[in-house]
Design a protein around this motif. Sequence first.
Motif, PDB file in Angstrom:
ATOM      1  N   ILE A 111       0.720  -1.657   0.107  1.00 17.16           N
ATOM      2  CA  ILE A 111      -0.046  -0.133   0.268  1.00 17.16           C
ATOM      3  C   ILE A 111       0.427   1.166  -0.033  1.00 17.16           C
ATOM      4  N   ILE A 112       1.771   1.775   0.865  1.00 21.05           N
ATOM      5  CA  ILE A 112       2.980   2.281   0.451  1.00 21.05           C
ATOM      6  C   ILE A 112       3.538   2.930   0.012  1.00 21.05           C
ATOM      7  N   ARG A 117      -2.422   7.178  -7.143  1.00 19.24           N
ATOM      8  CA  ARG A 117      -3.099   6.969  -8.578  1.00 19.24           C
ATOM      9  C   ARG A 117      -3.268   6.123  -9.033  1.00 19.24           C
ATOM     10  N   ASP A 118      -2.492   4.881  -8.160  1.00 17.40           N
ATOM     11  CA  ASP A 118      -3.561   3.244  -9.139  1.00 17.40           C
ATOM     12  C   ASP A 118      -3.565   3.105  -7.801  1.00 17.40           C
ATOM     13  N   HIS A 119      -4.615   3.071  -6.730  1.00 16.47           N
ATOM     14  CA  HIS A 119      -4.532   2.355  -5.550  1.00 16.47           C
ATOM     15  C   HIS A 119      -6.541   1.871  -6.320  1.00 16.47           C
ATOM     16  N   GLY A 120      -7.105   2.388  -7.062  1.00 14.15           N
ATOM     17  CA  GLY A 120      -7.904   2.080  -7.667  1.00 14.15           C
ATOM     18  C   GLY A 120      -7.996   0.371  -8.013  1.00 14.15           C
ATOM     19  N   GLU A 141      -2.843   6.929   3.179  1.00 15.49           N
ATOM     20  CA  GLU A 141      -2.291   8.295   3.486  1.00 15.49           C
ATOM     21  C   GLU A 141      -1.455   8.217   3.304  1.00 15.49           C
ATOM     22  N   PHE A 142      -0.484   7.069   3.499  1.00 18.78           N
ATOM     23  CA  PHE A 142       1.290   7.156   3.410  1.00 18.78           C
ATOM     24  C   PHE A 142       1.845   6.542   2.565  1.00 18.78           C
ATOM     25  N   ALA A 143       0.750   6.546   1.013  1.00 21.10           N
ATOM     26  CA  ALA A 143       0.987   5.799   0.393  1.00 21.10           C
ATOM     27  C   ALA A 143       2.219   7.157  -0.375  1.00 21.10           C
TER      28      ALA A 143
END
Length: 162
Positions: A111-112, A117-120, A141-143
């Motif tokens: 995740i970090i 932009r690639d979280h989806g 939020e730390f990504a």
Amino acid sequence: MNDTFMYLIFLWTLIFIGLLAIGGFFMFRKFLKRMPKEDGRSELDWQYYYINQALPLWQEDSRALLNELVSPVPELFRDVAKERIAGRISKIALDEKADKIELDHMMRGYIIATPKRDHGFMKKKLKELNIDYSPYMKYFEFADDEKKKFSIFDHSELAQKK
């Protein structure tokens, strides 16, 4: 006939300059990642350091899961993404003095190290693998964020399991 040829040469020149600019942009980004920071090591130096230190911690199942997690990344960029994510996972496991890399380390590091932009795409892949990411929501939020430039290795205390 002659004018058409001149237009084609002009068009080819524009395309060629555009391709050179795009390639130069990506090479410059790689150059910036190789630049040493205050501690004398670059972002890539730290990444390789953590990966090499944690190699004994990686089991076959964790390597297979990492390969599966980076499978949505286009093949051209997959190795870079895999190294970046593996570096962050390795740092988390080493900081916690783990005996082996487990799903918890992988989720936090994945995740970090994944750009916002690639979280989806990431969430979609985790759903496909039936992995519940809801306990890890605070790590989003730390990504990595292109707008707020920081090293993915900077905020280790935030990635600690609490």
